[in-house]
Each structure stands twice: as structure tokens, then as C-alpha cells.
Design a protein around this motif. Structure first.
Motif, PDB file in Angstrom:
ATOM      1  N   ASN A   1     -15.620  16.485  -4.547  1.00 35.43           N
ATOM      2  CA  ASN A   1     -16.039  17.138  -2.966  1.00 35.43           C
ATOM      3  C   ASN A   1     -16.407  15.488  -2.443  1.00 35.43           C
ATOM      4  O   ASN A   1     -16.984  14.740  -3.155  1.00 35.43           O
ATOM      5  N   ASP A   2     -16.683  15.391  -1.485  1.00 32.56           N
ATOM      6  CA  ASP A   2     -17.493  14.638  -0.456  1.00 32.56           C
ATOM      7  C   ASP A   2     -16.756  13.050  -1.033  1.00 32.56           C
ATOM      8  O   ASP A   2     -16.822  11.903  -1.786  1.00 32.56           O
ATOM      9  N   THR A   3     -15.425  13.397  -0.801  1.00 29.82           N
ATOM     10  CA  THR A   3     -14.056  12.140  -1.354  1.00 29.82           C
ATOM     11  C   THR A   3     -12.928  12.208  -0.438  1.00 29.82           C
ATOM     12  O   THR A   3     -12.832  13.768   0.082  1.00 29.82           O
ATOM     13  N   GLY A   4     -13.109  10.935   0.405  1.00 34.64           N
ATOM     14  CA  GLY A   4     -11.653  10.753   0.031  1.00 34.64           C
ATOM     15  C   GLY A   4     -10.333  10.075  -0.653  1.00 34.64           C
ATOM     16  O   GLY A   4     -10.922   9.274  -1.322  1.00 34.64           O
ATOM     17  N   GLN A   5      -9.148  10.237   0.103  1.00 34.29           N
ATOM     18  CA  GLN A   5      -7.890   9.547  -1.159  1.00 34.29           C
ATOM     19  C   GLN A   5      -6.895   9.771  -0.014  1.00 34.29           C
ATOM     20  O   GLN A   5      -6.739  10.841   0.295  1.00 34.29           O
ATOM     21  N   VAL A   6      -6.273   8.654  -0.440  1.00 37.62           N
ATOM     22  CA  VAL A   6      -4.721   8.901  -0.090  1.00 37.62           C
ATOM     23  C   VAL A   6      -3.821   9.242  -1.235  1.00 37.62           C
ATOM     24  O   VAL A   6      -3.868   8.589  -2.488  1.00 37.62           O
ATOM     25  N   VAL A   7      -3.243  10.088  -1.109  1.00 36.87           N
ATOM     26  CA  VAL A   7      -2.513  10.754  -2.439  1.00 36.87           C
ATOM     27  C   VAL A   7      -1.059  11.091  -2.218  1.00 36.87           C
ATOM     28  O   VAL A   7      -0.568  11.158  -0.746  1.00 36.87           O
ATOM     29  N   GLU A   8      -0.266  11.877  -2.881  1.00 38.48           N
ATOM     30  CA  GLU A   8       1.017  11.761  -2.730  1.00 38.48           C
ATOM     31  C   GLU A   8       0.768  13.613  -3.371  1.00 38.48           C
ATOM     32  O   GLU A   8       0.683  13.679  -4.651  1.00 38.48           O
ATOM     33  N   PHE A   9       1.214  14.227  -1.962  1.00 39.14           N
ATOM     34  CA  PHE A   9       1.536  16.475  -2.668  1.00 39.14           C
ATOM     35  C   PHE A   9       1.883  16.770  -2.354  1.00 39.14           C
ATOM     36  O   PHE A   9       2.627  16.143  -1.627  1.00 39.14           O
ATOM     37  N   GLU A  10       3.287  16.949  -3.263  1.00 38.47           N
ATOM     38  CA  GLU A  10       4.542  17.778  -2.519  1.00 38.47           C
ATOM     39  C   GLU A  10       5.264  16.919  -1.555  1.00 38.47           C
ATOM     40  O   GLU A  10       5.356  17.885  -0.651  1.00 38.47           O
ATOM     41  N   GLY A  11       5.121  15.946  -2.188  1.00 38.35           N
ATOM     42  CA  GLY A  11       6.375  14.895  -1.239  1.00 38.35           C
ATOM     43  C   GLY A  11       5.679  14.485  -0.423  1.00 38.35           C
ATOM     44  O   GLY A  11       6.620  13.346   0.478  1.00 38.35           O
ATOM     45  N   GLU A  12       4.410  14.548  -0.156  1.00 36.02           N
ATOM     46  CA  GLU A  12       4.472  13.903   1.373  1.00 36.02           C
ATOM     47  C   GLU A  12       2.678  13.044   0.482  1.00 36.02           C
ATOM     48  O   GLU A  12       2.323  13.394   0.131  1.00 36.02           O
ATOM     49  N   LYS A  13       3.308  11.855   1.669  1.00 34.99           N
ATOM     50  CA  LYS A  13       1.402  10.994   1.294  1.00 34.99           C
ATOM     51  C   LYS A  13       0.218  11.733   2.463  1.00 34.99           C
ATOM     52  O   LYS A  13       0.523  11.699   3.789  1.00 34.99           O
ATOM     53  N   LEU A  14      -0.395  12.056   2.061  1.00 39.67           N
ATOM     54  CA  LEU A  14      -1.617  12.695   2.777  1.00 39.67           C
ATOM     55  C   LEU A  14      -2.760  11.541   2.407  1.00 39.67           C
ATOM     56  O   LEU A  14      -3.223  11.200   1.510  1.00 39.67           O
ATOM     57  N   ALA A  15      -4.012  11.570   4.604  1.00 41.26           N
ATOM     58  CA  ALA A  15      -5.188  11.036   3.146  1.00 41.26           C
ATOM     59  C   ALA A  15      -5.661  12.646   3.456  1.00 41.26           C
ATOM     60  O   ALA A  15      -5.966  13.168   4.730  1.00 41.26           O
TER      61      ALA A  15
ATOM     62  N   ASP B   1       0.832  -1.205   0.031  1.00 38.16           N
ATOM     63  CA  ASP B   1       0.588  -0.023   0.141  1.00 38.16           C
ATOM     64  C   ASP B   1       0.764   1.336   0.241  1.00 38.16           C
ATOM     65  O   ASP B   1       0.502   2.148  -0.245  1.00 38.16           O
ATOM     66  N   ARG B   2       2.116   0.892   0.498  1.00 33.80           N
ATOM     67  CA  ARG B   2       2.701   2.480   0.470  1.00 33.80           C
ATOM     68  C   ARG B   2       3.339   2.799  -0.877  1.00 33.80           C
ATOM     69  O   ARG B   2       3.423   3.862  -1.409  1.00 33.80           O
ATOM     70  N   PHE B   3       3.241   2.084  -2.370  1.00 39.82           N
ATOM     71  CA  PHE B   3       3.545   2.579  -3.049  1.00 39.82           C
ATOM     72  C   PHE B   3       2.500   2.321  -3.629  1.00 39.82           C
ATOM     73  O   PHE B   3       2.584   2.926  -5.587  1.00 39.82           O
ATOM     74  N   LYS B   4       1.582   2.214  -4.158  1.00 39.72           N
ATOM     75  CA  LYS B   4       0.425   3.147  -4.865  1.00 39.72           C
ATOM     76  C   LYS B   4      -0.564   3.732  -4.474  1.00 39.72           C
ATOM     77  O   LYS B   4      -1.343   3.952  -5.253  1.00 39.72           O
ATOM     78  N   THR B   5       0.187   4.854  -4.174  1.00 45.89           N
ATOM     79  CA  THR B   5       0.234   6.757  -3.997  1.00 45.89           C
ATOM     80  C   THR B   5      -0.668   7.366  -5.604  1.00 45.89           C
ATOM     81  O   THR B   5       0.584   7.365  -5.680  1.00 45.89           O
ATOM     82  N   GLU B   6      -1.506   8.116  -5.126  1.00 46.30           N
ATOM     83  CA  GLU B   6      -1.616   8.836  -6.469  1.00 46.30           C
ATOM     84  C   GLU B   6      -0.541   9.657  -6.412  1.00 46.30           C
ATOM     85  O   GLU B   6      -0.976  10.581  -5.285  1.00 46.30           O
ATOM     86  N   GLU B   7       0.282  10.471  -7.053  1.00 46.98           N
ATOM     87  CA  GLU B   7       0.106  12.083  -7.144  1.00 46.98           C
ATOM     88  C   GLU B   7      -0.533  13.039  -7.633  1.00 46.98           C
ATOM     89  O   GLU B   7      -0.731  12.717  -8.536  1.00 46.98           O
ATOM     90  N   ILE B   8      -0.722  14.081  -7.209  1.00 48.99           N
ATOM     91  CA  ILE B   8      -1.321  14.899  -7.526  1.00 48.99           C
ATOM     92  C   ILE B   8      -0.983  15.904  -7.635  1.00 48.99           C
ATOM     93  O   ILE B   8       0.128  16.408  -6.276  1.00 48.99           O
ATOM     94  N   ALA B   9      -1.288  17.080  -8.102  1.00 48.74           N
ATOM     95  CA  ALA B   9      -0.888  18.250  -8.500  1.00 48.74           C
ATOM     96  C   ALA B   9      -1.235  19.122  -7.096  1.00 48.74           C
ATOM     97  O   ALA B   9      -1.256  20.455  -6.766  1.00 48.74           O
ATOM     98  N   LYS B  10      -2.580  19.321  -7.459  1.00 49.80           N
ATOM     99  CA  LYS B  10      -3.331  20.031  -7.037  1.00 49.80           C
ATOM    100  C   LYS B  10      -4.309  19.324  -6.100  1.00 49.80           C
ATOM    101  O   LYS B  10      -4.931  18.537  -6.564  1.00 49.80           O
TER     102      LYS B  10
END
Ligand code: FES
Length: 509
Positions: free
Chosen positions: A435-449, A420-429
Motif C-alpha cells: 500500500n501507498d507505493t507505486g511501481q512499474v510492473v509487468e502484469f498479464e503481459g502489459e507494462k503498467l505504472a 528502462d524498457r527491459f527492467k520491469t519486474e513481472e508480478i502475478a498479482k
């Protein structure tokens, strides 16, 4: 959908037990919190409240400490079937534990059923408790063969069961058996009255109280909450998962089951209980609430944090529409339960902590095993002999039973921990997230929920579960972050709502 204003469950979906207008009474009592209790019980579901009442009735001073409100967890989301046959069949129990043990499980089930009836009668609880027949039906050759083994083993265990040519649901089948003396009830009405009886006897319930640390100092347990410390000689974890990383993190696997409460156009609500033999199986019953009948159907179970909850609800709805004339889906909700690796729950003294007790691994039979847990644990605390204590002991050693499941389960946990550590999608913004959604993403080098609310408000959390470091997944139906490893669950603010974690998810600005 009916008017659903109450949200006193561990998720955004509402079960019919929490209909608007049927408010859960707050049972918090502020007095007496500074005394030392005989027993501290953590968890205000059927296990905790039945244990508390049985002990208080015998003169013990108890406190029930509940993170939210009573019935907030699995008891508020159960489908409330009362059975003397279980998800671990008597055929399985016979082969894994032995014939005498199988008889003992049957006897334990009957005693738990009798205890529910006794408490409901003694306390005059109006909880729609009803005796029903339970139909188990096979739909292919393999299931027919399995069903005949279950029939024979159930009879040998002492359970009243026979073959039947008819079942109570309009679903094609090849063979079926009927268990007599089963039941159903309204779980929240039931436990609310247990809580009232407990308080009437001098018991204390502290709701909205999260125990974030437990320590034994000398002979006393100290349960620390944000506002105070409760002390007591004995401690009962009536929380399914035992907090922290311990043996039960590896011996019980968390699952979610999906349930629909639907109205029918033709009023052909089943009068009894029914179960198919699919993998996972479907379960059926009816319940009348405020003059309206509902067909309650469940199934589509999967491991917590590892399936698609939206797809599960859709599949369940498609499935029942094949057989029932559905008018409206009035309720949909999901609930968590734990499967023990060797088939039987772990109930009794903790193997690791002196004077502490656990009750977990109930599979889909929580109302029955929760009640049985209360009987076993209260007997031990009261120094009374209990015939079932050894069989369900959390310290039991069954080197072969469930070994395959144990290995498979822990391989699954290890796989999720790493992959699960390797399947995060990187997003720019962050605005890329709907809206009304949750996602684990990579944003500015950080993994975020990241959860984005209905109006675009963003809540960013660390996706690393505070229990043992797995990566959480968003549950779009219940609006929670669910951990795929041991079933830890967090709300969208990152607060722990169930499972073994003790700390909230770290929050980012
Ligand atoms: Fe164990 Fe999340 S619940 S790592």
C-alpha cells in the motif's frame, strides 16, 4: 512535523511557504476572458507574474494561464536565495563566454536584484525581503584552488566579494569568500502581491487552466484549454520546459533538489546565506515564519526520475545533524530546476515560433533568472533595447561551450529510453504491491505504472511518457510519476503536473 494542510504544490511534500492558515488567494478572474490579449503568459510562477506585471504596467493587456494555482510549481518549492553569483561561476562564464560577457552577467544579476527590491518597495510587499551576505566555502585542496579562481573571476566581473576567515555556519572549511549584497525572501508572499497588483491594473489570471494546445492563426496565438480558447498577439512560456519535443528538450536537463526546514535546540540559526562546494553542493539559510525560526538546508540533487528521493532526504538529514543541533525536521520537500548545457539560461524570443518567448535553464537560480527573464521578455515585447538580450538569447550559438554536457545529457536520455524498457519486474498479482507505493510492473503481459493507495485502491496507468515515450519512475516522497528523460511529471491519476508533456498518462481499468 507542523500542521500541513495545504497541498498546493507539484507534489505531496509541503514547503514552508504554504503553511496552513496562509491560504493562497485565488486570483482567477472570469470577466474579460473573451477579449484578445496583447500577451498570453503560460505559467503563474515568478517568471510569468513578473512578466505580466511589467507589461501591464506599460499598458499591455495580459492574461496569465496557470495549470493549477499561482506558485504551484518551482516558485512554491524554491529555497528563495537571491544571489548575484550563480551556479555557473564567473570563472566558468569567463572561460565559456568571455570576460565582457561575464561582466554582463554580473550586471544583469544586480539589475534583477534591484528589480525585486523595487517591486517589493513600490508595491509595499511584506515578503521578509532581507539583504544578506553569502558565504562560499572550500573544504579540500581542489576546492580551495577552484575558490580562488571564482574569487578572482567574480572580482573581474564587478561583483563585491572578498576573502573571509569566518563563515556563518558551524562547518569546517579551509578557505572562504563572502559576497555582499545578497538576499532572501518569502517567494509566495512576493508573487501573490505581484498577482494582486497585476489584477488591479486590469490583468487577468486564469488558474486551474491547462493549455493543451497552442496554434498560431494569422497574427494571433490561440491557446486552447478544456473550456475555452484564449487569443493573443504574443505568447510567453513561463513554464521552464517548453511543451512538446523541441530544441530545449535536448539543451536543458531536469534536476530535483531536496530541502529540509528544521528547528534547532540551541537557536544558533545562521544569520546569512552559505554554500559549500560539494558536488552537488549544500545551501543554507534561515527564515522566521509565524514567530518560529527554521534552518533551511538543501542539496542531494539528482536528475529527475533517476535517483532515490527517500535516500536523498535521509542523506540530507544525516548531513545536517553532523553540524547542527537539530530539534525537529518540520518540513521536507523537493523542487525541480533545469540545467542548461552551456551554463547560462535561455531567455527571449523562441527560435522556432514567431512572437513567442521562452525562459528556461535557470539552474538553481530561479528567483533571479525568473526576474531577469521578465525584464528581457517585456523589453522585447515593448520594443525596448535590453543589454542582456543577445547574451541570453535562446538562439545563441556556442558550438564549444557545453558541448560535452550536451552529448552526455542526450546519451543519458537515449540510454533511459532503451534500458528502462527491459527492467520491469513481472508480478502475478497486483496485491503483491505494498500500500501507498507505486511501481512499474509487468502484469498479464502489459507494462503498467501501478499506484496502490494507503487503503489499497489501485490506479493503473501506462508507464510510457506522453512526451517522447520514455518510461516513468515513481517518486515515493512526492507521490508522482517522474520521467527520467526530460523531467515530465504526472500525479498519481496520470495528470501532467510539470515538464514538457501535454497529455496525461493513459489509464487502465
Ligand atoms: Fe520527455 Fe518524458 S519528458 S519522454
Amino acid at each position: 512535523m507542523v500542521n500541513q494542510e495545504k497541498k498546493l504544490r507539484d507534489g505531496a511534500c509541503i514547503s514552508p511557504w504554504q503553511l496552513a492558515g496562509k491560504d493562497l488567494v485565488s486570483h482567477s478572474t472570469d470577466q474579460k476572458k473573451h477579449e484578445t490579449f496583447d500577451t498570453i503568459i503560460i505559467g503563474g510562477g515568478i517568471t510569468g507574474l513578473t512578466t505580466a506585471l511589467l507589461l501591464q504596467q506599460c499598458g499591455k493587456k495580459c492574461i496569465v494561464v496557470e495549470t493549477k494555482t499561482i506558485g504551484f510549481g518551482t516558485t512554491g518549492g524554491t529555497s528563495a536565495h537571491l544571489n548575484t553569483f550563480f551556479d555557473a561561476t564567473y570563472a566558468d562564464i569567463e572561460s565559456d563566454f568571455g570576460k565582457e560577457e561575464s561582466k554582463l552577467v554580473a550586471k544583469a544579476g544586480k539589475e534583477a536584484m534591484a528589480m525585486i527590491k523595487k517591486l517589493a518597495t513600490d508595491l509595499a510587499i511584506d515578503c521578509d525581503l532581507a539583504v544578506k551576505d553569502g558565504y562560499l566555502f572550500a573544504q579540500d585542496e581542489k576546492q580551495v584552488e577552484e575558490l580562488s579562481k571564482i574569487l578572482a573571476a567574480s572580482k573581474r566581473a564587478g561583483i563585491e566579494v572578498t576573502e573571509t576567515a569566518e563563515i556563518c555556519v558551524p562547518i569546517p572549511f579551509q578557505s572562504a569568500i563572502i559576497f555582499t549584497g545578497q538576499g532572501q525572501f518569502h517567494p509566495i508572499e512576493y508573487i501573490q502581491k505581484l498577482a494582486v497588483a497585476f489584477i488591479d491594473l486590469g490583468g487577468v489570471i486564469s488558474e486551474n487552466t491547462f493549455v493543451n494546445e497552442v496554434e498560431k492563426k494569422g497574427d494571433l496565438y490561440h491557446a486552447t484549454t478544456p473550456n475555452q480558447v484564449f487569443t493573443g498577439s504574443k505568447l510567453v512560456y513561463a513554464t521552464h520546459a517548453v511543451p512538446g519535443v523541441n530544441a530545449f528538450s535536448f539543451k536543458c536537463a531536469p534536476y530535483r533538489s531536496y530541502v529540509l526546514g528544521v528547528t534547532l535546540k540551541d537557536d544558533h540559526y545562521p544569520e546569512d546565506l552559505a554554500y559549500d562546494m560539494m558536488e552537488p553542493y549544500h545551501y543554507f539559510r534561515s527564515h522566521e515564519i509565524d514567530g518560529q525560526s527554521y534552518l533551511i538546508v538543501g542539496g542531494e540533487d539528482h536528475k529527475t526520475g533517476q535517483g532515490d528521493p527517500t535516500q536523498a532526504f535521509e542523506s540530507l538529514e544525516t548531513y545536517i545533524k553532523q553540524y547542527f543541533n537539530v530539534k525537529e525536521v518540520a518540513f521536507k520537500w523537493s523542487s525541480q530546476y533545469y540545467i542548461p548545457t552551456d551554463g547560462l539560461p535561455y531567455i527571449g524570443p523562441s527560435p522556432a515560433l514567431a512572437d513567442a518567448y521562452v525562459a528556461t535553464g535557470f539552474n538553481g537560480n530561479g528567483m533571479m533568472f525568473g526576474t531577469l527573464s521578465a525584464m528581457i521578455i517585456s523589453d522585447d515585447i515593448l520594443n525596448k533595447k535590453n543589454d542582456y538580450a543577445a547574451l541570453f538569447s535562446p538562439s545563441r550559438i556556442k558550438p564549444l561551450a557545453g558541448l560535452g554536457e550536451f552529448i552526455q545529457e542526450n546519451a543519458n536520455v537515449a540510454w533511459h529510453f532503451i534500458s528502462d524498457r527491459f527492467k520491469t519486474e513481472e508480478i502475478a498479482k497486483l496485491k503483491d504491491i505494498p500500500n501507498d507505493t507505486g511501481q512499474v510492473v509487468e502484469f498479464e503481459g502489459e507494462k503498467l505504472a501501478v499506484y496502490k493507495g494507503p487503503r489499497g485502491k489501485v490506479t493503473a496507468l501506462s508507464p510510457v511518457c506522453t512526451h517522447a515515450g520514455c518510461i516513468v519512475n515513481f517518486n515515493p516522497e512526492e507521490k508522482t510519476w517522474d520521467c527520467p528523460c526530460h523531467g515530465g511529471r504526472y500525479d498519481i491519476e496520470g495528470n501532467v503536473i510539470s515538464g514538457p508533456p501535454l497529455r496525461k498518462l493513459a489509464r487502465y481499468k
